[in-house]
Write an enzyme that holds these catalytic residues in place. Sequence first.
Site, PDB file in Angstrom:
ATOM      1  N   SER A   9       0.621  -0.915  -0.053  1.00 11.66           N
ATOM      2  CA  SER A   9       0.072   0.229   0.194  1.00 11.66           C
ATOM      3  C   SER A   9       0.953   1.117  -0.333  1.00 11.66           C
ATOM      4  O   SER A   9       2.050   1.253   0.307  1.00 11.66           O
ATOM      5  CB  SER A   9      -0.728  -0.038   1.121  1.00 11.66           C
ATOM      6  OG  SER A   9      -0.170   0.076   2.464  1.00 11.66           O
ATOM      7  N   ALA A  10      -0.027   2.425   0.439  1.00 15.18           N
ATOM      8  CA  ALA A  10       0.688   3.582   0.082  1.00 15.18           C
ATOM      9  C   ALA A  10       0.813   4.278   2.033  1.00 15.18           C
ATOM     10  O   ALA A  10       0.565   2.451   2.827  1.00 15.18           O
ATOM     11  CB  ALA A  10       0.023   5.047  -0.174  1.00 15.18           C
ATOM     12  N   ASN A  12       0.704   4.819   5.833  1.00 15.52           N
ATOM     13  CA  ASN A  12      -0.472   5.055   6.402  1.00 15.52           C
ATOM     14  C   ASN A  12      -1.681   4.263   6.815  1.00 15.52           C
ATOM     15  O   ASN A  12      -2.885   4.458   6.446  1.00 15.52           O
ATOM     16  CB  ASN A  12      -0.861   6.319   6.394  1.00 15.52           C
ATOM     17  CG  ASN A  12       0.330   7.060   7.290  1.00 15.52           C
ATOM     18  OD1 ASN A  12       1.250   6.666   8.049  1.00 15.52           O
ATOM     19  ND2 ASN A  12       0.489   8.235   7.226  1.00 15.52           N
ATOM     20  N   ALA A  13      -1.342   2.777   5.711  1.00 14.58           N
ATOM     21  CA  ALA A  13      -2.778   2.315   5.561  1.00 14.58           C
ATOM     22  C   ALA A  13      -2.906   1.158   6.591  1.00 14.58           C
ATOM     23  O   ALA A  13      -3.708   0.133   5.928  1.00 14.58           O
ATOM     24  CB  ALA A  13      -2.718   1.532   4.172  1.00 14.58           C
ATOM     25  N   SER A  16       1.815  -2.186   9.507  1.00 11.01           N
ATOM     26  CA  SER A  16       2.958  -2.846  10.409  1.00 11.01           C
ATOM     27  C   SER A  16       1.375  -3.026  11.486  1.00 11.01           C
ATOM     28  O   SER A  16       1.214  -3.822  12.278  1.00 11.01           O
ATOM     29  CB  SER A  16       3.142  -1.568  11.170  1.00 11.01           C
ATOM     30  OG  SER A  16       4.109  -1.155   9.859  1.00 11.01           O
ATOM     31  N   ASP A  87       8.339  -7.027   7.811  1.00 11.41           N
ATOM     32  CA  ASP A  87       7.515  -5.035   7.076  1.00 11.41           C
ATOM     33  C   ASP A  87       8.317  -4.581   7.001  1.00 11.41           C
ATOM     34  O   ASP A  87       9.771  -4.918   6.887  1.00 11.41           O
ATOM     35  CB  ASP A  87       7.808  -4.738   9.082  1.00 11.41           C
ATOM     36  CG  ASP A  87       7.136  -3.680   9.236  1.00 11.41           C
ATOM     37  OD1 ASP A  87       5.690  -3.856   8.269  1.00 11.41           O
ATOM     38  OD2 ASP A  87       7.550  -2.732  10.112  1.00 11.41           O
ATOM     39  N   GLU A  88       8.658  -4.003   6.332  1.00 12.31           N
ATOM     40  CA  GLU A  88       9.038  -3.030   5.496  1.00 12.31           C
ATOM     41  C   GLU A  88      10.153  -3.291   3.793  1.00 12.31           C
ATOM     42  O   GLU A  88      11.017  -3.565   3.989  1.00 12.31           O
ATOM     43  CB  GLU A  88      10.275  -1.923   6.420  1.00 12.31           C
ATOM     44  CG  GLU A  88       9.572  -1.124   7.401  1.00 12.31           C
ATOM     45  CD  GLU A  88       8.829  -0.263   7.538  1.00 12.31           C
ATOM     46  OE1 GLU A  88       9.126   0.426   5.630  1.00 12.31           O
ATOM     47  OE2 GLU A  88       7.944   0.651   7.972  1.00 12.31           O
ATOM     48  N   CYS A 147      -8.553  14.023   0.074  1.00 11.99           N
ATOM     49  CA  CYS A 147      -9.863  14.608  -1.047  1.00 11.99           C
ATOM     50  C   CYS A 147     -11.016  12.953  -0.897  1.00 11.99           C
ATOM     51  O   CYS A 147     -12.108  13.301  -1.751  1.00 11.99           O
ATOM     52  CB  CYS A 147      -9.535  14.524  -2.971  1.00 11.99           C
ATOM     53  SG  CYS A 147      -8.937  12.378  -3.659  1.00 11.99           S
ATOM     54  N   CYS A 182      -3.818  10.646  -3.739  1.00  6.68           N
ATOM     55  CA  CYS A 182      -4.432  10.101  -4.975  1.00  6.68           C
ATOM     56  C   CYS A 182      -3.646  10.110  -6.414  1.00  6.68           C
ATOM     57  O   CYS A 182      -2.822  11.578  -5.923  1.00  6.68           O
ATOM     58  CB  CYS A 182      -5.965   9.817  -5.640  1.00  6.68           C
ATOM     59  SG  CYS A 182      -5.813  12.019  -5.741  1.00  6.68           S
TER      60      CYS A 182
END
Length: 192
Positions: A9-10, A12-13, A16, A87-88, A147, A182
């Site tokens: 993901s981008a 902050n989804a 973790s 992770d990462e 948005c 986006c």
Amino acid sequence: MAQMYFYYSAMNAGKSTTLLQSSFNYQERGMTPVIFTAALDDRYGIGKVSSRIGLQAEAQLFKADTNLYQEIAALNEVEKRHCILVDECQFLSKEQVYQLTEVVDKLHIPVLCYGLRTDFLGELFEGSKYLLSWADKLVELKTICHCGRKANMVIRTDEHGKAIKEGDQVAIGGNDRYVSVCRQHYKEALGK
């Protein structure tokens, strides 16, 4: 049958958070997972995976020269491992992603990788490129742009909040340096 999963993901989804929940689920069933994270990402302390909502767990570190197959095989000799959580994972090398496929195919241990798909320039990370190519299952975790649309790009910002258009692919940071947006707002921010 064991498989390799790539959760991407981008920023902050909740990657973790999802990893930590998966680890808890295995532990709750009396199974032993092992968590790995990139040594170069020390935002929340060395050898820790932390989520923005406050969850945290200890993790093994991987560096650029870590042989993950050998590390995991050695851990598995000492105590049976039921799942490998990474992770990462965007910071993995091509060779390390291949080593993780060997963990799945030879040791028959599921591998769940969590990371970014692309960098702030919209380019694939090496680890992500090979996970997209070799993973058995691809799972997109979603977050939203300001948005309200799905955010699938990341902008790196300077100290004034302006989008940066060049620089090293890797610069560790959180909400202070990166914003998920986006595609339309990504292009607008970069003047494309």
